[in-house]
Design a protein around this motif. Structure first.
Motif, PDB file in Angstrom:
ATOM      1  N   GLY A 112     -24.672   8.545 -28.411  1.00 31.33           N
ATOM      2  CA  GLY A 112     -24.438   7.129 -29.803  1.00 31.33           C
ATOM      3  C   GLY A 112     -25.801   6.649 -29.071  1.00 31.33           C
ATOM      4  N   ARG A 113     -25.738   4.875 -29.052  1.00 25.29           N
ATOM      5  CA  ARG A 113     -26.988   3.958 -28.593  1.00 25.29           C
ATOM      6  C   ARG A 113     -27.557   4.634 -27.280  1.00 25.29           C
ATOM      7  NH1 ARG A 113     -31.406   1.792 -28.033  1.00 25.29           N
ATOM      8  NH2 ARG A 113     -31.755   0.485 -29.750  1.00 25.29           N
ATOM      9  N   ASP A 114     -27.653   5.912 -26.045  1.00 27.17           N
ATOM     10  CA  ASP A 114     -28.005   5.869 -25.253  1.00 27.17           C
ATOM     11  C   ASP A 114     -28.632   7.483 -25.765  1.00 27.17           C
ATOM     12  OD1 ASP A 114     -26.864   3.529 -23.713  1.00 27.17           O
ATOM     13  OD2 ASP A 114     -25.080   5.182 -23.324  1.00 27.17           O
ATOM     14  N   SER A 115     -28.626   7.812 -26.869  1.00 27.12           N
ATOM     15  CA  SER A 115     -29.222   8.833 -26.480  1.00 27.12           C
ATOM     16  C   SER A 115     -30.835   8.926 -26.332  1.00 27.12           C
ATOM     17  CB  SER A 115     -29.441   8.980 -28.579  1.00 27.12           C
ATOM     18  OG  SER A 115     -30.248   9.938 -28.211  1.00 27.12           O
ATOM     19  N   TRP A 116     -31.346  10.270 -26.154  1.00 22.29           N
ATOM     20  CA  TRP A 116     -32.450  10.277 -25.746  1.00 22.29           C
ATOM     21  C   TRP A 116     -32.987   9.889 -26.882  1.00 22.29           C
ATOM     22  CZ3 TRP A 116     -35.293  13.817 -29.517  1.00 22.29           C
ATOM     23  CH2 TRP A 116     -34.724  14.076 -30.331  1.00 22.29           C
ATOM     24  N   PHE A 117     -33.173  10.794 -28.010  1.00 23.16           N
ATOM     25  CA  PHE A 117     -33.882   9.742 -29.701  1.00 23.16           C
ATOM     26  C   PHE A 117     -35.076   8.528 -28.887  1.00 23.16           C
ATOM     27  CE2 PHE A 117     -31.582  12.586 -31.685  1.00 23.16           C
ATOM     28  CZ  PHE A 117     -32.076  13.097 -32.685  1.00 23.16           C
ATOM     29  N   PHE A 118     -33.688   7.694 -28.312  1.00 22.09           N
ATOM     30  CA  PHE A 118     -34.621   6.084 -28.216  1.00 22.09           C
ATOM     31  C   PHE A 118     -35.374   5.764 -27.114  1.00 22.09           C
ATOM     32  CE2 PHE A 118     -30.564   5.690 -30.924  1.00 22.09           C
ATOM     33  CZ  PHE A 118     -31.130   4.812 -31.981  1.00 22.09           C
TER      34      PHE A 118
END
Length: 343
Positions: free
Chosen positions: A165-171
């Motif tokens: 979710g919002r804790d993803s490495w994507f960010f």
């Protein structure tokens, strides 16, 4: 004939929704090992696919007698894991973007060549039926000279798709390297190179972080591209299309306009200059939204490439050229100048 033994490294969303499902559905492949730094995730997938569990991909490569691996890790680990697998004598299917720099991409390509193994990058847009039909129409000359295009890929962001979710490495910039441009923009750079049959030479871009708070990766980008023959167009990548996904491409030619994935019913609409309109229902594009999941054909193509010993459609070299478009866009945004795509 013995099945192709496969290991999947990384058990997040892309592995669960694409790689594992599609290997399991391929009668010529067998998933024998899975790996994830979060042991519970690997164990969950191992139970589902009757595979061995690893939390360290280097240990997996040392221990397991597999023919091929899928690398489904955060962007910064694509190259190290791929190179390790190639050096261990495995064929590699790596998720996009293949690397975080041109040099690292070249190291991956060299590792494949030195070990006589196949390296394929997971650019699934080339396999979409409407895109393949459009390429045929362009190559046959039916569309005439191509003048311009616009292509977009946007959705509400990886928090609705990633397992974390919002804790993803994507960010996280040190892990992702780039945001929407690496997640979505590189797909469209690859698609346009494929459809037009030529390389881009110049790019100007605005690459911004405007929709997501508390992150330093891009979430909105608009690029202007120019091909070697002078075709100009725009490429947009966004994590701010909150109400739905846009995956459309429009190509403006001398004899026709091609509208790809732009109409809710027809995946390709061809509008000819003489007034004729041809609508094609060719099957849907893959989507991150539930309900519309179809095979990407990426895994089937990778397996076939190995078993028939032929070059995959998206080689490491092809992946690098698509990455270079995105690197040029980032450079343009930083310098506020037009960038050459290849340095």
């Amino acid at each position: 004939m013995a099945k192709l033994k496969v290991a999947v490294i990384g058990c997040g969303s892309i592995a669960r929704h694409r790689h594992l499902i599609e290997y399991a559905a391929n009668p010529e492949a067998e998933i024998t090992a899975v790996c994830d730094i979060v042991k519970e995730r690997a164990e969950e997938m191992a139970v589902e696919y009757d595979a061995k569990v690893y939390t360290d991909y280097e240990q997996l490569l040392k221990t397991e007698d597999v023919d091929a691996v899928s690398v489904c890790l955060p962007n910064y680990l694509h190259a190290p894991a791929s190179i390790a697998a190639l050096n261990a004598g495995k064929h590699v299917l790596c998720e996009k973007p293949m690397a975080t720099s041109r040099e690292v991409a070249e190291n991956m390509i060299n590792a494949a060549e030195e070990n006589n193994r196949k390296l394929m990058i997971g650019h699934n847009q080339r396999f979409v039926p409407s895109h393949q039909k459009a390429k045929q129409l362009i190559e046959s000359g039916e569309v005439g000279k191509i003048y311009s295009f616009r292509t977009a890929f946007g959705h509400g962001g990886p928090e609705g798709w990633s397992i974390d979710g919002r804790d993803s490495w994507f960010f996280e910039k040190e892990k992702a390297f780039i945001g929407a441009m690496g997640d979505l923009g590189v797909h469209k750079a690859d698609l346009m190179r494929y459809l037009l049959g030529e390389e881009f030479s110049e790019v100007a871009a605005f690459v911004e972080t405007s929709a997501k708070g508390d992150t330093d990766v891009d979430d909105n980008a608009v690029c202007v591209l120019k091909s070697e023959s002078g075709i100009i167009g725009t490429l947009v990548a966004s994590w701010a299309y909150n109400a739905g996904e846009d995956n459309s491409t429009i190509i403006y030619g001398e004899n026709a306009i091609l509208r790809l994935e732009d109409d809710p019913k027809y995946s390709l609409v061809v509008q000819y200059t003489n007034g004729e309109v041809v609508n094609y229902e060719l099957g849907g594009i893959q989507t991150n939204e539930s309900g519309g999941q179809t095979s990407t054909q990426v895994i089937d193509h990778f397996v076939e490439s190995i078993l028939e010993d032929k070059e995959p459609l998206i080689t490491g070299e092809e992946g690098k050229k698509s990455l270079e478009v995105i690197l040029g866009a980032l450079e343009s945004s930083e310098t506020k100048k037009i960038s050459n795509v290849r340095g």
